[in-house]
Design a protein around this motif. Structure first.
Motif: not given
Length: 103
Positions: A11-15
Motif C-alpha cells: 500500500t505504501y508504494e502506491v502512496i
C-alpha cells in the motif's frame, strides 16, 4: 491523468508513487488517496483490475498486465471496471513508467 495502473505490491508504494510524481508533497499521499478518490469514479482511479490483491504476484506477467489494463481503459474495453471518459493513463512497475493517451 485519468487512470493509474500502478504496481501495488505494498500500500505504501502506491502512496509513494503519487508523492514522487508530484501529485502531493512527501508525507501527504495518505491524505490524498482516500478510499473515495481511488475508486473507478474517483479522482485517482488506481489498479482498476483489483491489482495484486486480486491476481497474485506472478512476476513479469503482473508488470505487463499494468500496461494491458491501461490500454483497455483507453480503448473503452474495461467493462464494469471502465473509468468514464478515460483519455490518459499511467502504468508503472518497479523500473519503468509509461504514459499513454487515447489519441
Amino acid at each position: 491523468m485519468d487512470v493509474f495502473e500502478v504496481y501495488d505490491n505494498f500500500t505504501y508504494e502506491v502512496i509513494r508513487y503519487f508523492e514522487a510524481y508530484g501529485y502531493c508533497k512527501a508525507g501527504e499521499g495518505v491524505h490524498l488517496l482516500t478510499e473515495q478518490e481511488i475508486t473507478i469514479g474517483g479522482k485517482y482511479p488506481i489498479c482498476t483490475d483489483g491489482g495484486l490483491m486480486s491476481h497474485s504476484h506472478t512476476g513479469i506477467s503482473q508488470l505487463i498486465q499494468k500496461v494491458v489494463r491501461a490500454v483497455e481503459q483507453l480503448r473503452g474495453g474495461a467493462g464494469v471496471n471502465q473509468v468514464p471518459n478515460a483519455r490518459m493513463a499511467l502504468a508503472n512497475w518497479p523500473k519503468g513508467l509509461l504514459l499513454m493517451t487515447s489519441e
